[in-house]
Structure formats: C-alpha cells, structure tokens
Enzyme design. Sequence first.
Site, short mmCIF file in Angstrom:
data_model
loop_
_atom_site.label_atom_id
_atom_site.label_comp_id
_atom_site.label_asym_id
_atom_site.label_seq_id
_atom_site.Cartn_x
_atom_site.Cartn_y
_atom_site.Cartn_z
CG ASP A 1 17.84 28.68 32.51
OD1 ASP A 1 18.95 28.12 32.37
OD2 ASP A 1 17.63 29.84 32.13
CD1 TRP A 2 22.54 25.38 37.00
CD2 TRP A 2 23.40 24.66 35.06
NE1 TRP A 2 23.67 24.66 37.28
CE2 TRP A 2 24.22 24.22 36.11
CE3 TRP A 2 23.73 24.35 33.74
CZ2 TRP A 2 25.38 23.46 35.89
CZ3 TRP A 2 24.88 23.60 33.53
CH2 TRP A 2 25.69 23.16 34.59
#
Length: 736
Positions: free
Chosen positions: A266-267
């Site tokens: 994820d980011w």
Amino acid sequence: MPQSSITAKRSYPLSSSEAKACSLLEQMTLEEKIGQMSQVNGGGWNLHDAIRNGHIGSVLNEVDVEKVNELQRIAMQESRLGIPLLIGRDVIHGFKTIFPIPLGQAASWDPKVLEQGAAIAATEAASTGVNWTFAPMIDITRDPRWGRIAESLGEDPYLCGVLGAAMVRGFQGNQLSDSNSIAACAKHFVGYGAVEGGLDYNTANIPENELRNVYLPPFKQALNAGVATFMASFSDLNGVPAAGNEFLMRQILREEWCFNGFVVSDWDAIRELTVHGFTANDRDAVLEATNAGINMEMASSLYKDHIPSLIAEGKIEEAELDSLVFGILKLKFELGLFDNPYTDPGQFPQPVNPDHLQAARDAAERSCVLLKNDHQMLPLSRDALGSVAVIGPLADDGYEQLGTWVFDGEAHHSHTCLQAVHDLAGDAFEVRWASGMSSSRSRDHDGHHEAVKIAAESDVAIMFMGEESILSGEAHCRAEIDLPGSQEALINEVAATGTSIVLVVMAGRPLTLGSVLDKVSAILYAWHPGTMGGPAIIDLLFGVAMPSGKLPVSFPRLVGQVPIYYARKNTGRPPSHENITHIDEIDGRAAQTSLGMSAFHLDAGFTPQFPFGFGLSYTHFDYREFERSAESIAMGETITLSATVQNCGSREAEEVVQLYIRDLAGNVTRPVRELKGFRRVPLAPGESKRVSFEIHTDELAFHNRKMELVTEPGGFHAWIGGDSNAHLWTEFQIRE
C-alpha cells in the site's frame, strides 16, 4: 531468470507469458529489475527521464490518455528493453459512471450487479490508458466505526467472497489482454478490517484460527476467480506489519495457495515498517519487505535506494529478486501491453452513456434497503398526494451522493433526488423544498424553520439525511455513528408537525438510528447510491420499483455493542430473550446477582437494531415446507436443502432467499449460524417457488486447532428464510 529455476518449483510447464517474462529477465540489468519494482505517483510529474532509463515499472494516478500514451511511447521506444508501464488507479465503484459504494452494492446480494458495475468501470478506465485497479476491497469488517467499511462488502466471509469474485470477473473480463479489461487487485491482505477500535491504520490482533476461518476465505475466492494481484495491508497483524509478513505473503499466499501473480505494497507502507517499530531504518524495511515477497513498492523509492547494496552484501540473492520481478513482467505480458501499450479512446464507448447510466440506476435500486414501513406508508401514491415536502442537505447534492473514494466521477453527471421527484411529480402534486441544514454535520438550526414550515403544509415529508461522503472512507473513522450535526433535532421538529416522515438515509456505514426510529414512518437506507441515486430512490419510494436490498452488515442499536454480527459464537452462557434484564427493570438497591447469567448488555440487550440479511419489501413472503434430501449423508456427499417461498402480496417482487447452517460441535467452536447460500427469486403476486440449495460436505469445512481444513462428522442445523433470524429449520447428520 532461467526457466529451470521456475519449473523446478512446479509440476506444469510455463505459460507463454511466463516464458516471455523469463526470457526478458535474462536480459535485464539489476537497475532495470529494481525499476520494474517501483511504482511512482504521476499526476503531472515529469517522469520521462526515469522511464527512459528503466527506473519505473508503474505509474499511479495519470488518467490523461495523451499523457499516458506518451509515457508508454517513451517506455517502449526510448528505454533499452522497451518494457511497457502498468498504469494504476483507484477505480473502486465506478470511473466516470459512479455506482453505489461497495457496501451498498453488497446490499444487492446480486453478483451480476457487482460484475456489471466492475466491467463498466473497467471499460471507462481503460479508455484513458488505466490498466490496473486497486479493487476489490474484500476485508471482512464488523465495526461500522471504521471509515473503510464503505469500501467493503460487509461482515460475512461467504457473501464477501461471492461478490468479490464477481468484481474480479467484471474488472478482468474474459481475458486480461482484452482492450476493455484491467487487472484487479484484492486488498488488503489481510485483517485490515479488524483494526482495533475501528481506527484506520491501527493494529489488528486475530488468532490464526479466526484468520483462516473468517478473514482469509474471501481472498481465496478472489484467487480462484483469477485475480491478478494482491495488495498488502497497511496494518500490522499480531505484531507483524503485512508489508513485512512472510507468514501471509509467502506461506499462505505463495506456498499454500500457489499464487503466481504479484503483491504490491500500500502507499508508502514499506517505509512505514520503521514507523511501526518493526524495523530500525529504511534499509532494514526493504530487507523485510523483499523477504516477505512484496514485488512492488507503491509511491516510495526505498527499493531503488537500498536493494543494490543489500545484494552486494549478500543479504538479498539476485535470484530471489528475479522471482519478484518475474510476477510483474508476467502480468504485463498477460495484459498484452508488449503488443499494444497504447490507448485509442475512439475504440471505446463514451463514458456515462445511457447504457452505463441505466446499469448504475438498476444497481442503486437493488442496493437500497427498506428498514421500516409502518402501516404501509410506502409506496407513496403519485395520484393521492397534493404536496410533498423534500427536506435535507442530501436531497439535491450530486457530489455527496457519489460517496467516498471517487476520483473521476463528476457531480454534474449526477441525477439527484430533488430532480427526480420533480420529474415524477409533473403536474400531479406540488413539491416543496428546503435543505434545513447547510451540510449533514452542520450544528446550527438556522434552516430548520423553513423545513418545518413546508412540512406542516405538506401531505408527507421526505427527509434526505445521513453523512456527507467525506465522513466515510480511508482515515474517516467515527467514534459515534449516529446522524451527525443537528439532523436528529430537525427530524424531531418535523415530526412535531404531525406530518408523516419518510426518512432516506445516504451514508457510508451503518448508523445508529434508534433515537429517530419512532419519529418516522418509513426508512429507506440508500448508502451513497452513485450517479443515478436520485431516480432510483424516487422510483422505490413511489412504487415504480420494488425494494429488494438486504443488509450485508448488522446495524447496532448503540455504538457500545460494536462489534456485533450475526455469526457470533454461542459461548457457555448464550443469551436469549428469556434470560436477559434491561437496566430499567433493575430495582433500586437490588441484591447482587448475575441477572440472567448470559452474554448481553444491560442497556442494549444482545440483538442488533437490524440483523444481517434483513430488508423489507412492499409485499410479504412466506416460507414453508423445509425439506432435506436425507437425514444423514456420508463424508464427500451432497445434501439438498429446499423450502417453498411464496409472495403473499399483490405486487411482483424479488426475495433474497438465504440459507444458514450451524455445525453443532467442532474441534473448535463454530458460529451459531453461517451463511452458506443465497438466491434472488422473482415472484409474481401469489406465486410460490421451490428453492433448493445443494451443499457438499466440503462446503462445511473449517480450520481446526491444528489449522487443518476439515469437515467433521456430527449434527448440523439449517435454516432458510429472508434474513439471519430465519425460523424455518431442519437438521441433518454427516457420517464418517
């Protein structure tokens, strides 16, 4: 990477895409391999030199088709090896044509709705050059405080798995290389929906048995549907953040499930391994992430910064790096990007076209759930009304009805409820309108007077209340989940006029509605219904369409009941309506007793406000004649469970027939009920149909104390009905 190093791990030959990926890997420098593992945010940044030098494998958030084509041209024609880019975008519940939020679509209990919605979203996104989306989100969540419940498919592993698989099929189409297909990404692997306190990014502690029986099954369903990629969760699981969790990414996903696609973080989640306190620095974070098997990092440059030195020191083997890059290249070949990386928007249908809008309208109709309808208040009669008061901040807001996590949908495409009721009314009745509040969370009462005035002058008041879209979604968690702002006060003031109220709730989560339930005659829960929410809702309120949605998640009476869900364990002292006491029934200076000695709250009991699977219609359905094909079956056999459902009303309608089963005794305790099947059944007035479910003993398997997936012999109960409180019951046995 030599083909022999891959084929040695499997009993079947390489596919064409895999063979091409292997061949390409043999030509790549270390720098180019790391480039494939790097995803960067686009959105106007000049990435040309980095792409030209082979430093980027994927670009996020670039949806200008001319810019995407230029990036692909540079990658194909000006980089040394001509490797195309993955273009990623969050296409969650629509691209330009916005469908109901995923939790709303789950309320349709209709896989076709989710598959069609995803297919339309894929087509519209692909027309801009996007070839990869970060959906479906199939986190099981039983906490409506969590903002991302809006993006989920609810509380139940079976329903979530069936609907999540439908979304995968919709996004990916018949084959990934089709021009209107995009790669799906099952997220967040795994346990994100169980974060403590319903607080985003928080820690999750899930025993392995519960992890395997509740949280992992939807991801396995997505894998079985052919999902191309997985995304690791932000959160830690039992003390190990997912982006560095070898148990999840290697043991379960690769070894047990034989997944041969790739996993994206994820980011910035790899850098956050150090923020978690799991690693001492970025370099250690990269080592943990690569050891875990995270193929691509999102929006950070840690792989580029640290992998070369880690390989030089022998802490990462280049052959292991090759295995991570291999999955990325394989997907690019499967998508057909090497053959045709460019996008011609003229080859796609126009976005937000009439067919897409009709599909969004149908989805919204099927997603709305009728929660209350006292004295058949609904449907309203167009011909019997003289005037209607339309009240509420969400009645005419095309932006807010779109819901959370919408980047490309535009408010001017929305058809609002106020517009729709004007269209339906024509000259038949007068429509009076007052917002009553400047926003859903406004605490002032300045607009209440006008709303109360028009309600007093009207035959019925339709109040459009709930949450703005920003109140749910990522990082938008709430400790209180009642109607925000001065909404309750406005409802009370309108109720005091004596005018009947039809309450339409637009929200991204289940809200606690107990304080207004007795003030309104009917409640239609519309979630955030998307572009065509207005006409869909008005058609339902006026009987042009029939409500058929069912809740994919339980609604608590009070937030203090959370987590509350239907598939609870029985405990050693289960509650019943006979062995609980309400706080108001306790005498003053009462003797110290256990008051029923069962698991319940003194002030809320043990039942939800509205149970999982619940939803009313404008007709009534009767269930009878539950039959089983046998009293007992042997292991490996199938039992047929069937019942008759009848539409007892005067209107054609659809019922979602649901099957629940309980395993009475297990190696580990089993839930009091588990959903094992459902059917959408259309019925003409007075019509009866026989509905059957075939259940194989494998479908009753669970993970035991040794984490073995087993079906055990013994007794089972089964129920068929219209929600998780179904009463029609039978029992059967499984023999050795």
